[in-house]
Design a protein around this motif. Structure first.
Motif, mmCIF file in Angstrom:
data_model
loop_
_atom_site.group_PDB
_atom_site.id
_atom_site.type_symbol
_atom_site.label_atom_id
_atom_site.label_comp_id
_atom_site.label_asym_id
_atom_site.label_seq_id
_atom_site.Cartn_x
_atom_site.Cartn_y
_atom_site.Cartn_z
ATOM 1 N N GLU A 93 -17.804 -14.295 10.026
ATOM 2 C CA GLU A 93 -17.098 -14.241 11.305
ATOM 3 C C GLU A 93 -17.709 -13.204 12.243
ATOM 4 O O GLU A 93 -17.750 -13.397 13.465
ATOM 5 N N VAL A 94 -18.193 -12.101 11.678
ATOM 6 C CA VAL A 94 -18.752 -11.016 12.499
ATOM 7 C C VAL A 94 -20.275 -10.985 12.414
ATOM 8 O O VAL A 94 -20.909 -10.022 12.843
ATOM 9 N N ASN A 95 -20.870 -12.040 11.836
ATOM 10 C CA ASN A 95 -22.330 -12.156 11.753
ATOM 11 C C ASN A 95 -22.949 -10.928 11.086
ATOM 12 O O ASN A 95 -23.900 -10.328 11.600
ATOM 13 N N ALA A 96 -22.399 -10.557 9.925
ATOM 14 C CA ALA A 96 -22.963 -9.436 9.170
ATOM 15 C C ALA A 96 -24.304 -9.845 8.579
ATOM 16 O O ALA A 96 -24.518 -11.005 8.212
ATOM 17 N N CYS A 97 -25.224 -8.899 8.508
ATOM 18 C CA CYS A 97 -26.572 -9.219 8.035
ATOM 19 C C CYS A 97 -26.763 -8.901 6.559
ATOM 20 O O CYS A 97 -27.741 -9.359 5.953
ATOM 21 N N TYR A 98 -25.850 -8.118 5.956
ATOM 22 C CA TYR A 98 -26.101 -7.717 4.571
ATOM 23 C C TYR A 98 -24.838 -7.141 3.936
ATOM 24 O O TYR A 98 -24.012 -6.533 4.614
ATOM 25 N N TYR A 99 -24.714 -7.355 2.623
ATOM 26 C CA TYR A 99 -23.711 -6.684 1.790
ATOM 27 C C TYR A 99 -24.444 -5.673 0.925
ATOM 28 O O TYR A 99 -25.249 -6.058 0.076
#
Length: 237
Positions: A93-99
């Motif tokens: 949803e927030v376009n995260a690039c990495y965990y």
């Protein structure tokens, strides 16, 4: 690279500070925030190129903070630091690039940096000029000063003319290792040098930039160091 670390455990920040320092050297500019509230109080678009958010914090969670960020900045890279994949679906949803899984270690941090494509981040880096406008740093070929005006000669679009002293522009540009002053009233972008002769640089737009005789050795040493660093990175401009 301007990086924000938002985590209520300062030990996590200190850990990341060590790994970013080892992997990025002096190019890593880290800012620590102990809570999401503290971060949002000072947040403004284009302030950072990477934001590492702890998922589980008191009051505002990392996901809450990410949603606020996306209201005003759709481009900044967001990574979540977490011990769980509980919010994996929401990260889209927030376009995260990495965990970035805890406990952090050097290889996990390196894998994250490889994933977000640092070279592309560097090419997109912008600064705010004294007149409030923004410019992509790598678009600047060189800057010169005359009659109270500084002109930024750019690769794309029209040149940018500012009523500003060159010292103001120097303060903005020369903190980055690829900008340098070869002679009075001029700042060049080493990425845009096509050739160097004894007393001139030929820039990518064909301009000839003089090299001060007094600064000749300093200029040559700086340009040689830049070229060596580019070779170390694989020869990419």
């Amino acid at each position: 690279m301007r990086i924000a670390i938002v985590d209520d455990d300062i030990r996590m920040y200190e850990c990341l500070q060590t790994y970013f320092g080892e992997l990025l050297g002096s190019s890593a500019e880290l800012t620590y925030f102990k809570s999401g509230e503290d971060f949002l109080q000072t947040w403004q678009p284009d302030a950072f190129e990477l934001i590492v958010l702890d998922i589980f914090m008191d009051k505002l969670t990392g996901m809450d903070v990410a949603r606020e960020i996306r209201k005003t900045d759709s481009d900044v890279r967001i990574a979540f630091g977490t011990t769980s994949n509980e919010f994996a679906s929401e990260s889209y949803e927030v376009n995260a690039c990495y965990y970035l899984h805890k406990p952090f270690d050097r290889e996990r941090v390196k894998a994250m940096l490889d994933r977000i494509d640092l070279a592309q981040v560097e090419k997109e880096r912008t600064i705010q000029l004294p007149d409030g406008k923004s410019v992509v740093l790598r678009d600047i070929i060189y800057a010169d000063y005359a009659a109270h005006y500084t002109t930024l000669h750019c690769k794309y679009g029209k040149d940018i003319i500012l009523r500003a002293n060159l010292s103001e522009i120097e303060a903005l540009l020369c903190g980055y290792p690829y900008f340098f002053i070869p002679s009075k009233g001029l700042i060049i972008n080493f990425h845009e040098v096509d050739a160097q002769n004894a007393d001139t640089f030929t820039m990518s737009n064909g301009s000839l930039i003089p090299i001060s005789r007094r600064k000749a050795k300093e200029v040559t040493d700086a340009y040689s160091s830049f070229l060596f660093e580019q070779l170390r990175k694989g020869g990419k401009r």
